[in-house]
Design a protein around this motif. Structure first.
Motif, short mmCIF file in Angstrom:
data_model
loop_
_atom_site.label_atom_id
_atom_site.label_comp_id
_atom_site.label_asym_id
_atom_site.label_seq_id
_atom_site.Cartn_x
_atom_site.Cartn_y
_atom_site.Cartn_z
N ASN A 218 42.38 51.89 37.71
CA ASN A 218 42.85 51.17 36.54
C ASN A 218 41.73 51.21 35.49
N MET A 219 42.09 51.44 34.23
CA MET A 219 41.07 51.46 33.18
C MET A 219 40.62 50.04 32.89
N PHE A 220 39.30 49.83 32.98
CA PHE A 220 38.76 48.52 32.58
C PHE A 220 37.63 48.76 31.59
N THR A 267 37.44 48.34 40.83
CA THR A 267 37.08 46.99 40.37
C THR A 267 35.75 47.04 39.64
N CYS A 268 35.65 46.18 38.66
CA CYS A 268 34.42 46.09 37.86
C CYS A 268 33.70 44.80 38.25
N PRO A 269 32.39 44.83 38.50
CA PRO A 269 31.70 43.56 38.80
C PRO A 269 31.97 42.54 37.69
N ALA A 275 36.94 43.23 29.92
CA ALA A 275 38.39 43.08 29.99
C ALA A 275 38.95 44.18 30.90
N PRO A 276 40.15 44.00 31.42
CA PRO A 276 40.99 42.80 31.41
C PRO A 276 40.47 41.78 32.42
N ASP A 277 41.03 40.58 32.37
CA ASP A 277 40.45 39.51 33.19
C ASP A 277 40.80 39.62 34.67
N TRP A 278 41.58 40.65 35.04
CA TRP A 278 41.92 40.83 36.46
C TRP A 278 41.13 41.98 37.10
N ARG A 284 43.80 41.06 44.39
CA ARG A 284 44.92 40.77 43.50
C ARG A 284 45.57 42.08 43.00
N ILE A 285 44.73 43.05 42.69
CA ILE A 285 45.26 44.32 42.18
C ILE A 285 46.02 45.06 43.29
#
Ligand code: SF4
Length: 309
Positions: A218-220, A267-269, A275-278, A284-285
């Motif tokens: 996912n792009m974060f 996932t991003c630390p 963003a995004p906040d998820w 959760r993802i």
């Protein structure tokens, strides 16, 4: 059927292949990247926070051998497993003289319990001498080579300053395939300027190539990146979790059955995530993607269509 049984996930694939659980031990060998050090370009990909992706925030005091020893000891005790893949993870792990690479890779194979190696790199960082070394390794151990593609469109690669082309990726895929080396490709869902149609077109492109594995990201928006600047200027809006989960589940359903899914999300630390906040909530993802698979009763490849007649 449990949600993770709906697709060909890497952990189960490894367990079936080796007859028991196998864990990856992530390593930071201190490699930089040709898109950062000027070999190819400078500045890096616009979504790359090199503190994070090159592992600069990790301790540099440990040698690769010590990192591997400590990682094995920790995982052995915590998860009660005895087989490991040495995972050369941070930076471009073929971006060094071939003798240096050979020494590092071969050192990792001397460790008790190490049954294979994973090497993360870029499609433009596989010169002939490195390919020869990888072929040699492939003869004596279980090898995976990871390459980032992210998008099948040169215009998206250019927009994000990837500094390599789709053609370079295709060439690398065939070079690895000719040598019977397993390969896994990273693809991003939600790139700036791309929509669902682009994502599925990219998937179809991958389906028609001899790739063995995929990582869906996912792009974060990480801090200290051009993408973070664009986000703050209102030039980029990340996808919602619902949109990502819906598209990712369909991605799985359209994916060739034999392709091993190494990861369903990135996932991003939290401390680096703008963003995004998820984007820092891994479970959760994954749960959101699983829910979509179950809701639609999709399994991997159930709506796969080949373009090759
Ligand atoms: S190729 Fe990887 S490490 Fe290099 S700049 Fe891009 S994201 Fe960062």
């Amino acid at each position: 059927m449990l949600p993770h049984e709906r697709y060909n996930g890497f952990n189960v694939w490894l367990q079936n292949h080796f007859g028991e659980k196998v864990h990856r031990v992530g390593l930071n060998a201190g490699f930089t990247c040709p898109n950062i050090d000027g070999t190819k370009a400078k500045g890096g990909c616009y979504f790359c926070n090199d503190d994070y992706l090159l592992g600069k925030s990790f301790s540099k005091t440990d040698s690769v051998e010590t990192q591997l020893d400590k990682g094995i000891a920790y995982i052995r005790e915590r998860f009660n497993v005895s087989k490991f893949l040495a995972y050369f993870q941070s930076g471009t792990n073929t971006h060094a003289p071939v003798q240096e690479l050979k020494g590092l890779y071969e050192m990792s194979l001397t460790k008790d319990g190490v049954v294979g190696i994973m090497i993360s790199t870029r499609p433009d960082s596989l010169p002939e001498d490195v390919l020869d070394l990888l072929s040699e390794l492939n003869e004596k151990t279980h090898l995976w080579v990871e390459m980032g593609l992210q998008s099948h469109q040169d215009k998206s690669l250019d927009l994000m300053n990837r500094a390599h082309s789709v053609d370079e990726y295709v060439k690398a895929v065939h070079q690895l395939h000719e040598r019977k080396i397993r390969q896994v490709t990273h693809m991003i869902v939600g790139m700036p300027g791309e929509n669902e149609e682009d994502v599925f077109e990219g998937l179809s492109f991958i389906n028609d190539l001899p790739v063995d594995g995929i990582k869906i990201h996912n792009m974060f928006v990480p801090e200290h990146t051009v993408l973070a600047k664009w986000y703050r200027e209102g030039k980029y809006e990340p996808w919602t979790l619902e949109r990502f989960a819906k598209v990712s589940a369909e991605y799985v359903a359209r994916l060739r059955k034999d392709i091993v899914i190494h990861r369903l999300n990135a996932t991003c630390p939290k401390s680096l995530c703008v963003a995004p906040d998820w984007a820092h909530q891994q479970f959760r993802i994954v749960n959101a993607v699983h829910d979509e698979l179950v809701k639609n009763d999709w399994t991997q490849g159930c709506i796969y269509k080949s373009n090759i007649l």
